[in-house]
Design a protein around this motif. Structure first.
Motif, PDB file in Angstrom:
ATOM      1  N   VAL A 126       0.820  -1.208   0.000  1.00 24.77           N
ATOM      2  CA  VAL A 126       0.000   0.000   0.000  1.00 24.77           C
ATOM      3  C   VAL A 126       0.856   1.262   0.000  1.00 24.77           C
ATOM      4  O   VAL A 126       1.691   1.472   0.890  1.00 24.77           O
ATOM      5  CB  VAL A 126      -0.950   0.013   1.219  1.00 24.77           C
ATOM      6  N   LEU A 127       0.629   2.095  -1.030  1.00 20.29           N
ATOM      7  CA  LEU A 127       1.198   3.435  -1.091  1.00 20.29           C
ATOM      8  C   LEU A 127       0.115   4.369  -0.569  1.00 20.29           C
ATOM      9  O   LEU A 127      -0.989   4.405  -1.121  1.00 20.29           O
ATOM     10  CB  LEU A 127       1.572   3.813  -2.523  1.00 20.29           C
ATOM     11  N   GLY A 128       0.392   5.123   0.494  1.00 17.84           N
ATOM     12  CA  GLY A 128      -0.656   5.895   1.134  1.00 17.84           C
ATOM     13  C   GLY A 128      -0.419   7.388   1.144  1.00 17.84           C
ATOM     14  O   GLY A 128       0.723   7.864   1.196  1.00 17.84           O
ATOM     15  N   PRO A 167       8.064   9.114  -9.186  1.00 22.41           N
ATOM     16  CA  PRO A 167       7.786   7.698  -9.485  1.00 22.41           C
ATOM     17  C   PRO A 167       9.035   6.820  -9.427  1.00 22.41           C
ATOM     18  O   PRO A 167       8.976   5.681  -8.948  1.00 22.41           O
ATOM     19  CB  PRO A 167       7.200   7.749 -10.898  1.00 22.41           C
ATOM     20  N   GLU A 168      10.163   7.331  -9.912  1.00 23.47           N
ATOM     21  CA  GLU A 168      11.411   6.558  -9.861  1.00 23.47           C
ATOM     22  C   GLU A 168      11.792   6.234  -8.419  1.00 23.47           C
ATOM     23  O   GLU A 168      12.231   5.112  -8.116  1.00 23.47           O
ATOM     24  CB  GLU A 168      12.537   7.348 -10.521  1.00 23.47           C
ATOM     25  N   THR A 169      11.624   7.212  -7.537  1.00 21.09           N
ATOM     26  CA  THR A 169      11.983   7.013  -6.134  1.00 21.09           C
ATOM     27  C   THR A 169      11.041   6.020  -5.464  1.00 21.09           C
ATOM     28  O   THR A 169      11.477   5.162  -4.679  1.00 21.09           O
ATOM     29  CB  THR A 169      11.954   8.363  -5.385  1.00 21.09           C
ATOM     30  N   ILE A 170       9.752   6.118  -5.776  1.00 19.73           N
ATOM     31  CA  ILE A 170       8.788   5.152  -5.234  1.00 19.73           C
ATOM     32  C   ILE A 170       9.116   3.750  -5.726  1.00 19.73           C
ATOM     33  O   ILE A 170       9.122   2.778  -4.950  1.00 19.73           O
ATOM     34  CB  ILE A 170       7.352   5.540  -5.634  1.00 19.73           C
ATOM     35  N   ASN A 171       9.415   3.629  -7.015  1.00 23.08           N
ATOM     36  CA  ASN A 171       9.761   2.317  -7.586  1.00 23.08           C
ATOM     37  C   ASN A 171      10.984   1.730  -6.891  1.00 23.08           C
ATOM     38  O   ASN A 171      11.023   0.534  -6.572  1.00 23.08           O
ATOM     39  CB  ASN A 171      10.031   2.443  -9.086  1.00 23.08           C
ATOM     40  N   ARG A 172      11.969   2.569  -6.658  1.00 26.56           N
ATOM     41  CA  ARG A 172      13.187   2.092  -5.998  1.00 26.56           C
ATOM     42  C   ARG A 172      12.868   1.545  -4.616  1.00 26.56           C
ATOM     43  O   ARG A 172      13.353   0.471  -4.224  1.00 26.56           O
ATOM     44  CB  ARG A 172      14.197   3.240  -5.894  1.00 26.56           C
ATOM     45  N   LEU A 173      12.040   2.259  -3.866  1.00 24.39           N
ATOM     46  CA  LEU A 173      11.731   1.830  -2.505  1.00 24.39           C
ATOM     47  C   LEU A 173      10.889   0.555  -2.516  1.00 24.39           C
ATOM     48  O   LEU A 173      11.097  -0.342  -1.693  1.00 24.39           O
ATOM     49  CB  LEU A 173      10.993   2.952  -1.769  1.00 24.39           C
ATOM     50  N   CYS A 174       9.962   0.462  -3.453  1.00 22.34           N
ATOM     51  CA  CYS A 174       9.113  -0.730  -3.529  1.00 22.34           C
ATOM     52  C   CYS A 174       9.932  -1.996  -3.781  1.00 22.34           C
ATOM     53  O   CYS A 174       9.536  -3.092  -3.378  1.00 22.34           O
ATOM     54  CB  CYS A 174       8.075  -0.564  -4.630  1.00 22.34           C
ATOM     55  N   ARG A 175      11.056  -1.862  -4.452  1.00 22.34           N
ATOM     56  CA  ARG A 175      11.891  -3.017  -4.783  1.00 22.34           C
ATOM     57  C   ARG A 175      12.861  -3.405  -3.671  1.00 22.34           C
ATOM     58  O   ARG A 175      13.548  -4.426  -3.784  1.00 22.34           O
ATOM     59  CB  ARG A 175      12.693  -2.734  -6.074  1.00 22.34           C
ATOM     60  N   ASP A 176      12.933  -2.597  -2.613  1.00 22.91           N
ATOM     61  CA  ASP A 176      13.957  -2.815  -1.582  1.00 22.91           C
ATOM     62  C   ASP A 176      13.304  -2.904  -0.199  1.00 22.91           C
ATOM     63  O   ASP A 176      13.161  -1.916   0.503  1.00 22.91           O
ATOM     64  CB  ASP A 176      14.963  -1.654  -1.629  1.00 22.91           C
ATOM     65  N   GLN A 177      12.919  -4.124   0.175  1.00 24.21           N
ATOM     66  CA  GLN A 177      12.234  -4.317   1.455  1.00 24.21           C
ATOM     67  C   GLN A 177      13.134  -3.963   2.639  1.00 24.21           C
ATOM     68  O   GLN A 177      12.670  -3.430   3.647  1.00 24.21           O
ATOM     69  CB  GLN A 177      11.766  -5.767   1.589  1.00 24.21           C
ATOM     70  N   SER A 178      14.424  -4.230   2.524  1.00 26.15           N
ATOM     71  CA  SER A 178      15.333  -3.904   3.624  1.00 26.15           C
ATOM     72  C   SER A 178      15.412  -2.392   3.838  1.00 26.15           C
ATOM     73  O   SER A 178      15.510  -1.915   4.981  1.00 26.15           O
ATOM     74  CB  SER A 178      16.734  -4.471   3.365  1.00 26.15           C
TER      75      SER A 178
END
Length: 386
Positions: A206-208, A337-348
């Motif tokens: 979820v992106l809130g 969007p690039e920053t959100i994508n980066r964070l979504c790919r990195d759970q740690s």
């Protein structure tokens, strides 16, 4: 025990009202008495609703008449201030700054009381940009007069403080106090996955976003980003709030055939916000004016959320890139969007930001109670030197 006369001219029930209510509650929790002088009927509307009387006048009345009415209100508020001062004998006046509101300065001088001025925005510049003025010179004089006449000015960011100082205010009488949070409201929020169950989002990332939805927030970019996801993507945008841009965002999601990946709660009550923020995996602060101290941002920190926000000076007063948030360049198209994508790919990275977010509240003392203690210290300092 101190007696604080809290003076404001805010009639809408929104973020301004939250600040007012929380500061009054914080003063009282510390054992002090608060006497409020405000417009009749203020704070009686539902949360997120503007005062209809004010909205009507702004819409249908000639601008110069409306501005003259703002000036005329000073005689009403001064009379109420004088009455309250004579009755309660307060130790100081604490005022939320508003343009054309001169009566606090008049009362301060007439009754020899210190006036502490909370400044959340440069209202002259805001209204000049969005509405314009008929009484342009008088409006700018009022802002200068009020800021320079206060005994102490409390801007909510250093960026706001710099604007105040440009008007000739004394740096020694200016202290930045950011907005705060009531930590008790965030002590018992549900874990992320259990919170998501309420809206059927338990299997989603979820992106809130919380707040009043405006075009400049840039949520359309987030929806466009989701449209590029694979059909089985887990990402879901949850918008907590309402506003004029909602209908356009809903239409955009429908046109892109991803309406099932975007949810809007509509207007919710203030006390429900922590429950909804609990559902966020990543909290979005897509855009913010240059001098603000965003309440939603501090709520995200208190809830321990991984935050994506713009890299600009006022945000940098609270957030550090890759420490308690991931920051994007607001001047570069595609950066958010690039920053959100980066964070979504990195759970740690998400987990690290979540861990550091909550600790920021204590490190920077971002609570209403801490703010109230600082202000009480100023008042006591005035009393010692009286």
């Amino acid at each position: 025990m101190l007696k604080i006369l809290y003076h404001h001219r805010t009639s809408s029930k929104d973020g301004q009202a939250v600040h007012i209510e929380e500061m009054i509650a914080a003063f009282k929790s510390l054992g002090h008495k608060v006497i409020v002088v405000a417009p009749e009927g203020s704070q009686k509307t539902g949360f997120g609703v503007d005062d209809r009387r004010v909205a009507f006048l702004k819409r249908y009345m000639p601008r110069f008449i409306y501005e003259l009415m703002e000036l005329a209100y000073n005689w009403v508020s001064y009379r109420e201030l004088a009455k309250a001062i004579k009755l309660h004998q307060p130790d100081c006046i604490y005022e939320r700054y508003n343009l054309f509101l001169l009566s606090g300065i008049w009362a301060k001088r007439r009754f020899h009381l210190p006036l502490i001025l909370e400044v959340n925005s440069p209202i002259f510049e805001e209204r000049l940009r969005y509405d314009g003025f008929s009484l342009h010179r008088i409006a700018k004089w009022c802002q200068t007069y009020i800021w320079k006449s206060a005994d102490f000015v409390l801007p909510v960011t250093q960026v706001m403080a710099d604007i105040v100082l440009q008007y000739g205010s004394d740096p020694k009488k200016t202290m930045v106090i950011h907005n705060g949070i009531n930590l008790h409201e965030f002590e018992e929020i549900a874990a992320v996955e259990s919170a998501k169950m309420a809206l059927g989002l338990h299997d989603k990332l979820v992106l809130g976003f919380t707040g009043f939805i405006r075009k400049w927030h840039g949520l359309d970019k987030v929806i466009s980003m989701l449209a590029n996801d694979e059909p089985d993507s887990r990402r879901h945008l949850l918008v907590v709030g309402d506003g004029p841009e909602r209908v356009h965002l809903e239409a955009q999601a429908k046109s892109l055939n991803i309406q099932d990946r975007v949810s809007f709660t509509g207007l919710i009550e203030r006390n429900e916000i922590p429950t909804y923020i609990a559902m966020f995996d990543i909290a979005l602060q897509p855009a913010v004016v240059a001098y603000a101290s965003p309440l939603k941002l501090i709520e995200y920190l208190a809830a321990g959320k991984a935050i994506v926000a713009p890299n600009q000076p006022n945000i940098g007063e609270l957030l550090t890139d890759q420490d308690n948030a991931l920051l994007f360049d607001p001047n570069r198209p595609g950066s958010m969007p690039e920053t959100i994508n980066r964070l979504c790919r990195d759970q740690s990275l998400i987990e690290r930001l979540q861990k550091n977010a909550r600790s920021t509240i204590n490190e920077k003392q971002l609570t209403w109670e801490s703010n109230a203690k600082k202000i009480i210290g100023l008042i006591e300092g005035f009393k010692r030197h009286a």
